[in-house]
Each structure stands twice: as structure tokens, then as C-alpha cells.
Enzyme design. Structure first.
Site, PDB file in Angstrom:
ATOM      1  N   ASP A 181       2.870  65.297  17.391  1.00 21.47           N
ATOM      2  CA  ASP A 181       2.069  65.025  16.203  1.00 21.47           C
ATOM      3  C   ASP A 181       0.756  64.317  16.525  1.00 21.47           C
ATOM      4  OD1 ASP A 181       1.790  62.566  13.914  1.00 21.47           O
ATOM      5  OD2 ASP A 181       1.897  64.606  13.123  1.00 21.47           O
ATOM      6  N   ASP A 211      11.896  65.099  19.130  1.00 20.96           N
ATOM      7  CA  ASP A 211      12.308  64.720  17.778  1.00 20.96           C
ATOM      8  C   ASP A 211      12.303  65.898  16.813  1.00 20.96           C
ATOM      9  OD1 ASP A 211      12.542  62.167  18.704  1.00 20.96           O
ATOM     10  OD2 ASP A 211      10.779  61.372  17.683  1.00 20.96           O
ATOM     11  N   ARG A 256      12.162  58.573  15.907  1.00 16.76           N
ATOM     12  CA  ARG A 256      11.413  57.466  15.328  1.00 16.76           C
ATOM     13  C   ARG A 256      11.287  57.591  13.817  1.00 16.76           C
ATOM     14  NH1 ARG A 256       6.870  57.503  18.516  1.00 16.76           N
ATOM     15  NH2 ARG A 256       5.997  59.120  17.188  1.00 16.76           N
TER      16      ARG A 256
END
Length: 438
Positions: A181, A211, A256
Site C-alpha cells: 500500500d 497481509d 496490522r
């Protein structure tokens, strides 16, 4: 936020930018390759509920461009210099993607000048910690068998004008950016500067995050390896839990802001009794809290396995100070250690014997070599990235959507973070598998 949750008016333009018309015959003609035509598309939506939104205007159905080699290319292979940069944390499969891009450029298109920029975006700056390396088939020959990243990486933004200056210095016309990201947000800013300065430089993104939290793609490379490796940790936690009276095995996994690794590892190993993810607030105390539920589980079965994503339960932290890393990501407190201490205190206060074993395999997982599924996935991502770049496309990411490799506009991938829907099928399956009510 899953892309299916986006309303039609929230979707960005799904068309793909080009540097100009592709006029050169592809060298892949010599190999009698099967080419992808520019009008081949893949529907964004596949569920009838979503398609109903376009029942009155089916011609406006949102679609992705299908990835693959084109008959005509934009860049002259003998004149183009290419670059590769990897950013963010380590991830299984990084070396696989670097190797595939290098070999595809060299053997399929005949490009010999391939530059690997070291230590992330810092390596693209004039203050690079190390000079770039020239990537050759010999250099990348066996790197896919190893974990880590041959180019190394870093976090944090760099001055985009400085990076463009460096790209021009090395005469880079086609840059492959591998990252998650934050990396893709950096690529977006880099592209804006390239356009402002009217430079014909293509930037192609390859999504990298264990993730699996990038918007607009079904899965990212490294995720399969992470889930598989997590199973071993969970198996160990289960064995430890059953090896003691009132044994508890607590496993902290990466995640996260999104709990996909924890959720899929839980489904892959049905011995998990509690799965805790960032998308669902954690209630520790009270009759409906996690600690009371754990106590009831131990009273009944005398062992329990808990899987917690690193970003879960931040609402129970006593420290309200927000700390971020170089990329601007919030550094969460270690929920695994918090839970470990809270569980021990809870049972000590009730004078109930309990044996807890805490396992945190996070950095062991992300530095592993890719498993067979990820390795094959990386190869197809890398090859399609090369095909897209050589056709003159830019400001896009190679993604996997509805069982196809597609061209995804980079702005869509950074629009929102992909998360588990607490009311969706995945999370409901997790709850049914674990039997947890908290």
C-alpha cells in the site's frame, strides 16, 4: 474495505493509461505466442446483486483490461533501459518476481540493460545508500530458492523530483515497482511528477504484501506462504496447549490493519478456538468478554489455542500515544504480549492453574522462500508486468481478479485498504469453525 463495498460512483476510471500508440511488432511473434487483444475485458463484479446496479445500463458495466502479451509494443527492445525497485518489508516471493521480470525482459524481449535499485525508494534517490546493480540471467539464476530480497528494501518517502532525476540519469524508461500500500502510494506520487515533467517513463506496480490488504485484487503474493507457515506455529501451539493442564497456546501473526492471515490460518487449522482480528473490536472483560470465554473453554476442555493478528485489540492498550514508522504506518503495541499478561493476571486472580505458551513467528514467516503456489503466482505476475510495460502502459498494477490476471489502475489500489467484513462470509465461517462468541 472490499472493492465490492464500493458504490458505482465511488469507483475510479478503470481505463489504463498509455505513453502513446504501440507501433512495433512484438518479438514474441517469433515464438508464435498467443496474444491478448486490447478489447478483452474481465468484469469487475460477478455477483448478481452487484450486476443489478447496472441492469438499466449494461454497457457501463465496470471491467478490467485482461493482462497478457500484445501484438504491438511501444518500446524498442534494443533501446529501452528498465529498472526494478522493491520497497517496504520483506515478503516471500520477492526474489521470484525480480527473477521473472529480469528473465522475461532478457529472453522474451531481448532487453539487456536491467537495473536493480537497492534499498527501496532510497536507492532511486541521489543519496542512495548503495549504487544500483545490473541484473542478468546469471545473477538471478537461483535467487528464487532463497528468502529475503536480493535488492534489499527500505521504508519512507523520497523527493520525487530527485527520483525522476535519477531515472533520467540512468536513462530508465520502464520502471517496475514491487510493494504494498505505501509503496504504491509512493508510485502514484512518482507518476504525478513524471507527468508534470513530461517524461515518457512507464511505471508498473506489482502488489506485494503478506497481509493481502490491497484494494482491487483477490490476493497478493506472499500470502499463501504466510498462511502455510502459520499452520506450523498453530500446530506447535496446539501441541503445547494439550501438553499441560489448562494449557493455552497463543500465536501472534502479522496483520496490522487486516486480519486475512489470521483468518485463513485459522480455517486451515481447525484447532483454533479464538481468532482475534483488527476488524472486530476486542472486549476483554465482563460476562461477554474474551477472558471469561477463555475461562469457560478451559473449564470445559482444559486447553485452548488463540490466534491474534498484530493489529487486533488496540482498543485495550493503555498507551494512547500514536507512533508511526517511516512510511506513516501506525506502530501498534504488541497485542500478543498484552494478551499474554492479561490472561496470566486473570487466572492468577482466580487462583486457577494455567500454562501459557506464546509464539510469535512473524519475522520468520516473511523472510521465507515462496511456497510452490506463491512461486508460480509470482512468475505469472512478473511476466504480465513485463508485457504491460513493454506495450507502453503505465500508472497501473498487475493484479489477480475473478480468476484472471488483469490491469488495474493504480489509483484504485490505493483508494482504500482491503479488510475483512465482520458480517461477511469469511468471518462468519471463522466464527463457525472456532465456535467463539466474543
Amino acid at each position: 474495505m472490499d472493492i465490492y463495498c464500493l458504490k458505482p460512483d465511488e469507483l475510479p476510471d478503470l481505463s489504463i493509461d498509455n505513453l502513446g500508440p504501440a507501433m512495433i511488432d512484438s518479438p514474441l511473434y517469433r515464438g508464435k505466442s498467443q496474444f491478448t487483444e486490447d478489447d478483452e475485458k474481465i468484469l469487475l463484479y460477478s455477483h448478481s446483486e452487484n450486476l443489478q446496479l447496472y441492469r438499466d445500463s449494461p454497457e457501463k458495466l465496470p471491467m478490467f483490461e485482461l493482462a497478457g502479451p500484445r501484438r504491438k509494443i511501444y518500446f524498442e527492445p534494443e533501446k529501452v533501459n528498465c529498472g526494478i525497485v522493491t520497497c517496504g518489508g520483506l515478503c516471500p516471493g520477492l526474489n521470484d518476481v525480480i527473477r521473472t521480470i529480469t528473465l522475461s525482459l532478457f529472453w522474451q524481449y531481448g532487453i539487456t540493460n536491467i537495473t536493480g535499485f537497492r534499498y527501496g525508494y532510497a536507492g532511486l534517490s541521489s543519496k542512495a545508500p548503495q549504487p544500483p546493480m545490473q541484473l542478468t540471467p546469471e545473477l538471478v539464476d537461483e535467487i528464487h530458492t532463497k528468502g529475503g530480497d536480493i535488492l534489499s528494501s527500505s521504508r519512507g518517502p523520497q523527493d520525487t523530483d530527485d527520483m525522476v532525476d535519477n531515472l533520467l540519469k540512468y536513462q530508465i524508461r520502464l520502471l517496475f515497482v514491487i510493494g504494498g500500500d505505501g509503496t504504491l502510494r509512493g508510485a502514484d506520487q512518482l507518476i504525478r511528477t513524471i507527468r508534470k515533467r513530461r517524461q515518457a517513463i512507464s511505471v508498473i506496480g506489482i502488489p506485494k504484501t503478506i497481509d493481502n490488504d490491497i484494494c482491487g485484487i483477490d490476493t497478493s503474493f506472499g500470502f499463501s506462504t504466510a498462511v502455510e507457515a502459520a499452520r506450523f506455529a498453530i500446530n506447535s501451539a496446539h501441541a503445547e496447549a494439550k501438553g499441560a493442564w489448562n494449557g493455552v497456546g497463543l500465536v501472534k501473526l502479522m496483520g496490522r490493519d487486516s486480519g486475512f492471515i489470521a483468518a485463513y490460518a485459522t480455517l486451515a487449522n481447525s484447532d483454533v478456538n479464538f481468532c482475534l482480528i483488527p476488524e472486530v473490536p476486542l472486549l476483554l472483560d465482563g460476562e461477554n468478554g474474551f477472558l471469561h470465554a477463555l475461562e469457560k473453554r478451559l473449564d470445559r476442555k482444559h486447553h485452548a489455542v488463540i490466534v491474534v493478528a498484530e493489529g487486533a485489540g488496540q482498543n485495550v492498550s493503555e498507551d494512547s500515544k500514536v507512533v508511526t514508522d517511516a512510511s506513516g504506518n501506525i506502530i501498534h503495541e504488541d497485542i500478543g504480549l498484552i494478551l499474554k499478561e492479561r490472561i496470566k493476571k486473570y487466572f492468577q486472580a482466580r487462583q486457577k492453574p494455567m500454562s501459557l505458551k506464546y509464539i510469535d513467528p512473524s519475522y520468520m514467516i516473511r523472510s521465507l522462500p515462496a511456497d510452490s503456489n506463491d512461486s508460480a503466482f509470482c512468475l505469472m505476475l512478473g511476466q504480465n508486468a513485463v508485457h504491460a510495460g513493454m506495450s507502453g502502459r503505465t500508472n497501473m498494477v498487475i493484479g489477480y481478479w475473478n480468476q484472471h490476471f488483469v490491469h488495474i489502475p493504480l489509483p484504485l489500489t490505493i483508494l482504500k485498504r482491503k479488510k475483512i467484513d465482520p458480517n461477511g462470509y469469511l468471518w462468519q465461517t471463522v466464527l463457525q469453525t472456532t465456535g467463539q462468541t466474543c
